[in-house]
Design a protein around this motif. Sequence first.
Motif, short mmCIF file in Angstrom:
data_model
loop_
_atom_site.label_atom_id
_atom_site.label_comp_id
_atom_site.label_asym_id
_atom_site.label_seq_id
_atom_site.Cartn_x
_atom_site.Cartn_y
_atom_site.Cartn_z
N UNK A 108 0.86 -1.18 0.00
CA UNK A 108 0.00 0.00 0.00
C UNK A 108 0.89 1.22 0.00
N UNK A 109 0.32 2.38 -0.31
CA UNK A 109 1.09 3.61 -0.25
C UNK A 109 0.21 4.75 0.23
N UNK A 110 0.84 5.74 0.82
CA UNK A 110 0.13 6.90 1.31
C UNK A 110 0.93 8.15 0.99
N UNK A 111 0.37 9.00 0.15
CA UNK A 111 0.99 10.26 -0.21
C UNK A 111 0.55 11.34 0.78
N UNK A 112 1.32 12.42 0.90
CA UNK A 112 0.95 13.49 1.82
C UNK A 112 -0.46 14.02 1.54
N UNK A 113 -1.29 14.08 2.57
CA UNK A 113 -2.64 14.58 2.42
C UNK A 113 -3.62 13.63 1.77
N UNK A 114 -3.19 12.43 1.46
CA UNK A 114 -4.04 11.46 0.79
C UNK A 114 -4.31 10.25 1.69
N UNK A 115 -5.36 9.51 1.34
CA UNK A 115 -5.67 8.28 2.05
C UNK A 115 -4.70 7.18 1.61
N UNK A 116 -4.49 6.22 2.48
CA UNK A 116 -3.67 5.08 2.12
C UNK A 116 -4.39 4.29 1.03
N UNK A 117 -3.67 3.92 -0.03
CA UNK A 117 -4.28 3.22 -1.14
C UNK A 117 -3.57 1.92 -1.47
N UNK A 118 -4.34 1.00 -2.01
CA UNK A 118 -3.83 -0.28 -2.43
C UNK A 118 -2.95 -0.12 -3.66
N UNK A 119 -1.84 -0.85 -3.69
CA UNK A 119 -0.92 -0.81 -4.82
C UNK A 119 -0.88 -2.16 -5.53
N UNK A 120 -0.58 -3.23 -4.80
CA UNK A 120 -0.45 -4.55 -5.40
C UNK A 120 -0.53 -5.62 -4.33
N UNK A 121 -0.90 -6.83 -4.74
CA UNK A 121 -0.94 -7.96 -3.83
C UNK A 121 -0.58 -9.23 -4.57
N UNK B 25 -3.14 -5.63 -9.21
CA UNK B 25 -2.53 -4.31 -9.21
C UNK B 25 -3.58 -3.21 -9.28
N UNK B 26 -3.28 -2.10 -8.66
CA UNK B 26 -4.11 -0.92 -8.83
C UNK B 26 -3.95 -0.43 -10.26
N UNK B 27 -5.01 0.16 -10.81
CA UNK B 27 -4.96 0.65 -12.18
C UNK B 27 -3.82 1.64 -12.40
N UNK B 28 -3.52 2.42 -11.39
CA UNK B 28 -2.51 3.46 -11.52
C UNK B 28 -1.09 2.93 -11.71
N UNK B 29 -0.86 1.65 -11.38
CA UNK B 29 0.49 1.10 -11.48
C UNK B 29 0.60 -0.07 -12.44
#
Length: 124
Positions: A37-50, A60-64
């Motif tokens: 997972x990842x969390x950018x400043x000011x953003x919610x923690x989001x799923x990346x890959x599993x 994978x998340x669509x963004x990656x």
Amino acid sequence: QVQLVESGGGLVQTGGSLRLSCAASGRAFSGYAMGWFRQAPGKEREFVAAIRRSGGTTVYADSVKGRFTISRDIAKNTVSLQMNSLKPEDTAVYYCASSTYYRGSYSQSAFDYWGQGTQVTVSS
């Protein structure tokens, strides 16, 4: 005690690559799935890959998609995230997590154990 320790974060230019690694205890690593997972400043923690225990199923998340690859090394009790073609929007703290059993999704609530996080910064 179950522990997950991330490493490999750092500063990279746009278009560059980084490989994150997560060293896990046996109990954490042997569960249903491992994830990032990842969390950018000011953003919610989001799923990346599993990746499932067998290693044969990845999500994978669509963004990656097409840029990141998750893998696991059974012998070393590690899970890795190869990140290519990095963009500034990939800048975040990346967390390794373990899901001990199937709960219907790869949301945060499906993961039981978490690492401390490692910073990834992509400059433009």
